[in-house]
Design a protein around this motif. Structure first.
Motif, mmCIF file in Angstrom:
data_model
loop_
_atom_site.group_PDB
_atom_site.id
_atom_site.type_symbol
_atom_site.label_atom_id
_atom_site.label_comp_id
_atom_site.label_asym_id
_atom_site.label_seq_id
_atom_site.Cartn_x
_atom_site.Cartn_y
_atom_site.Cartn_z
ATOM 1 N N ALA A 180 3.592 -4.497 -3.196
ATOM 2 C CA ALA A 180 2.789 -3.229 -3.067
ATOM 3 C C ALA A 180 1.089 -3.758 -3.621
ATOM 4 C CB ALA A 180 2.759 -1.945 -3.569
ATOM 5 N N ILE A 181 1.100 -4.266 -4.829
ATOM 6 C CA ILE A 181 0.123 -4.443 -5.596
ATOM 7 C C ILE A 181 0.235 -6.064 -6.209
ATOM 8 C CG2 ILE A 181 -1.463 -4.149 -7.572
ATOM 9 C CD1 ILE A 181 -0.156 -1.214 -7.201
ATOM 10 N N VAL A 182 -0.784 -6.821 -5.907
ATOM 11 C CA VAL A 182 -0.499 -8.262 -6.378
ATOM 12 C C VAL A 182 -1.856 -8.607 -6.918
ATOM 13 C CG1 VAL A 182 -0.192 -10.653 -5.852
ATOM 14 C CG2 VAL A 182 1.244 -9.150 -4.432
ATOM 15 N N ILE A 183 -2.001 -9.390 -8.168
ATOM 16 C CA ILE A 183 -3.136 -9.915 -8.634
ATOM 17 C C ILE A 183 -2.876 -11.166 -8.829
ATOM 18 C CG2 ILE A 183 -2.323 -9.271 -11.201
ATOM 19 C CD1 ILE A 183 -5.041 -9.122 -11.824
ATOM 20 N N THR A 240 -2.309 1.773 -16.035
ATOM 21 C CA THR A 240 -1.983 2.981 -15.159
ATOM 22 C C THR A 240 -0.426 3.412 -15.383
ATOM 23 O OG1 THR A 240 -1.469 1.449 -13.323
ATOM 24 C CG2 THR A 240 -3.893 2.242 -13.509
ATOM 25 N N GLY A 241 0.589 2.069 -15.581
ATOM 26 C CA GLY A 241 2.008 2.397 -15.720
ATOM 27 C C GLY A 241 2.382 2.002 -14.307
ATOM 28 N N VAL A 242 1.686 1.709 -13.538
ATOM 29 C CA VAL A 242 2.232 1.329 -12.041
ATOM 30 C C VAL A 242 2.475 0.032 -12.007
ATOM 31 C CG1 VAL A 242 1.702 1.680 -9.465
ATOM 32 C CG2 VAL A 242 0.844 3.375 -11.173
ATOM 33 N N GLU A 243 3.666 -0.448 -11.428
ATOM 34 C CA GLU A 243 4.055 -1.830 -11.411
ATOM 35 C C GLU A 243 3.298 -2.604 -10.316
ATOM 36 O OE1 GLU A 243 8.334 -4.024 -10.211
ATOM 37 O OE2 GLU A 243 8.443 -1.980 -11.258
ATOM 38 N N PHE A 244 2.877 -3.759 -10.877
ATOM 39 C CA PHE A 244 2.206 -4.649 -10.089
ATOM 40 C C PHE A 244 2.886 -6.121 -10.139
ATOM 41 C CE2 PHE A 244 0.136 -4.685 -13.812
ATOM 42 C CZ PHE A 244 -0.257 -5.896 -13.942
ATOM 43 N N ALA A 291 -4.806 5.228 -6.405
ATOM 44 C CA ALA A 291 -4.570 4.138 -5.300
ATOM 45 C C ALA A 291 -3.530 3.381 -5.280
ATOM 46 C CB ALA A 291 -5.956 3.510 -5.450
ATOM 47 N N MET A 292 -3.261 2.897 -6.671
ATOM 48 C CA MET A 292 -2.057 1.910 -6.960
ATOM 49 C C MET A 292 -0.739 2.875 -6.613
ATOM 50 S SD MET A 292 -3.097 0.011 -10.586
ATOM 51 C CE MET A 292 -1.464 -0.716 -10.544
#
Length: 108
Positions: A15-18, A42-46, A98-99
Motif C-alpha cells: 500500500a505504501i512504498v518509500i 504514524t504506526g502504519v506499516e509501510f 491518508a496512510m
C-alpha cells in the motif's frame, strides 16, 4: 525483467512504498531519515526500497514518475511526492489518515 517493470511491481506490492537511500533503521541521507521517521511515527506499516542496493532502480526511478529526487513515496502505486510533502502532511495532521486509507484500499 526491464527495470521500469521491476519498479512498477515494487510500487504495486504494498500500500505504501518509500524509495530511500538506506533503510528506515539505517538511513543514509537526512531527507530519507526524516521521511522514513515521519512515516514510522504514524504506526502504519509501510514497505521500503533501498535504492543503493540496485543501481538500475537508483538510475531509473527519477524517470519512472518524473520526480528527480529521493526519497519518493508511493501510496497505492501513485507517487505522493518526496519527504517534504510527507512532512507537510504530518504537520497538517493528514498523513496517518491518508496512510490508513491507502492500506484499506490496498487490502480491499
Amino acid at each position: 525483467m526491464e527495470v521500469l517493470e521491476k519498479i512498477q511491481k515494487q510500487v504495486d506490492s504494498a500500500a505504501i512504498v518509500i524509495y530511500m537511500k538506506g533503510t528506515p533503521q539505517f538511513p543514509q541521507c537526512g531527507f530519507s531519515a526524516r521521511a522514513s521517521q515521519t512515516l514510522a511515527s504514524t504506526g502504519v506499516e509501510f514497505a521500503y526500497v533501498n535504492v543503493f542496493e540496485d543501481q538500475e532502480v537508483f538510475q531509473s526511478l527519477p524517470d519512472f514518475a518524473d520526480w528527480p529526487t529521493f526519497p519518493q513515496i508511493y501510496f497505492n502505486s501513485e507517487l505522493v511526492g518526496g519527504g517534504d510533502i510527507i512532512i507537510e502532511m504530518a504537520e497538517q495532521d493528514t498523513l496517518k489518515d491518508a496512510m490508513q486509507e491507502a492500506v484499506e484500499k490496498f487490502n480491499s
